[in-house]
Motif scaffolding. Sequence first.
Motif, short mmCIF file in Angstrom:
data_model
loop_
_atom_site.label_atom_id
_atom_site.label_comp_id
_atom_site.label_asym_id
_atom_site.label_seq_id
_atom_site.Cartn_x
_atom_site.Cartn_y
_atom_site.Cartn_z
N CYS A 85 -24.09 60.04 -3.56
CA CYS A 85 -25.23 60.93 -3.84
C CYS A 85 -25.85 61.39 -2.53
O CYS A 85 -26.38 62.50 -2.44
N HIS B 105 -24.10 62.05 -8.96
CA HIS B 105 -22.68 62.28 -8.68
C HIS B 105 -21.76 61.45 -9.58
O HIS B 105 -20.59 61.23 -9.24
N HIS B 106 -22.27 60.98 -10.71
CA HIS B 106 -21.44 60.17 -11.60
C HIS B 106 -20.61 61.04 -12.54
O HIS B 106 -20.98 62.16 -12.85
N ASP C 100 -21.30 53.69 -0.48
CA ASP C 100 -20.62 54.20 -1.68
C ASP C 100 -19.16 54.59 -1.43
O ASP C 100 -18.39 54.73 -2.38
N ASP D 276 -26.33 53.58 -1.83
CA ASP D 276 -26.37 55.02 -2.03
C ASP D 276 -27.66 55.43 -2.73
O ASP D 276 -28.23 56.49 -2.47
N ASP E 71 -28.97 59.60 -7.98
CA ASP E 71 -27.88 58.61 -8.14
C ASP E 71 -27.92 57.90 -9.50
O ASP E 71 -27.42 56.79 -9.61
MN LIG Z 1 -23.90 56.41 -5.85
#
Ligand SMILES: [Mn+2]
Length: 318
Positions: free
Chosen positions: A124, A104-105, A156, A26, A81
């Motif tokens: 991401c 996107h965490h 991912d 990703d 990411d």
């Molecule tokens: Mn990722």
Amino acid sequence: MFKKILEKIKEYDTIIIHRHMRPDGDCIGSQMGLKYLLKASFPNKNIYAVGDDIPTYLRFLGENDVISDDTYKGALVISVDTSVDNRIYDNRYNTGDYFIKIDHHDDSPEFADMEYVDEKMSACCGIITEFYLANKDELVMTKEAATALYTGILTDTGRFQFRGVDHKILRCASVLMEYDVDNEKINTILNTKDIRQLKLQAYIYNHLKCTKEGIYYMIFTKRVMKKFNVTPEEAAANVNLFSNIEGSIIWATFVEYPENIRVRLRSRYIAINEVARKYRGGGHLFASGATVYNKKEIKEVLAELDKLIVEYKAKEVK
Ligand SMILES: [Mn+2]
């Protein structure tokens, strides 16, 4: 927000895209995907993708650009990411003129001039695809970009199997497929394993360990990795081998690096990112990483995770 990001991109002639250390699909996919997307849309801009070694299985997506420190002068830097700033490769990311973070965490502390974080997006690469969709009239998607983004979505989401796969990510995949992405070819590349890795897998299944509460795990010592001639990253990538063992809801790998032991934690139903954070890491609720320094700490991590399982089971019974 996507419009604002595009406005910033338009302001700069040089755009440098950074990613996290020890990149995964990703990470490389969103970085290369964004690079190709911007390159096709703005042919006169200098767009660079920088980072450490790209794992062999992802090299079909592109190469690192090697740039001088001077290139950062007056440049726009974008990280993809990457949730925490100390995981960005390399430190020059903050020597540009302006810094945008796209991630996107779940636990993503603010550190950039502009941030776009969508923790609901399971890759991401999905965010980059949505960025494209929001600016479709001004951006040019290509097969090359779509291939990179689609690859990141595949890795991912565990090929659309993981929790978090929803209509949004499937829509992104669908949009990318319009650009002649070769699904079979990409899956073949991702699925192919060399004989070293397969022999290591056989070893893992014969030697994996289990805690009292059913956490399956493996400690990859330097000796084992040497014996099978695999890198620490290749060893750690086996964590998903434990995902389908009956009765197991948390699983982990511990991999010896010269300076520390890197931990990968995975789970179903039970959030494990708090434990990861306690041991110098973090990540997603059900997929996190951490760092420990000795056997004693490995035991501590496993004991804390066992406790989570006990608590979870007690709640379930009620
Ligand atoms: Mn990722």
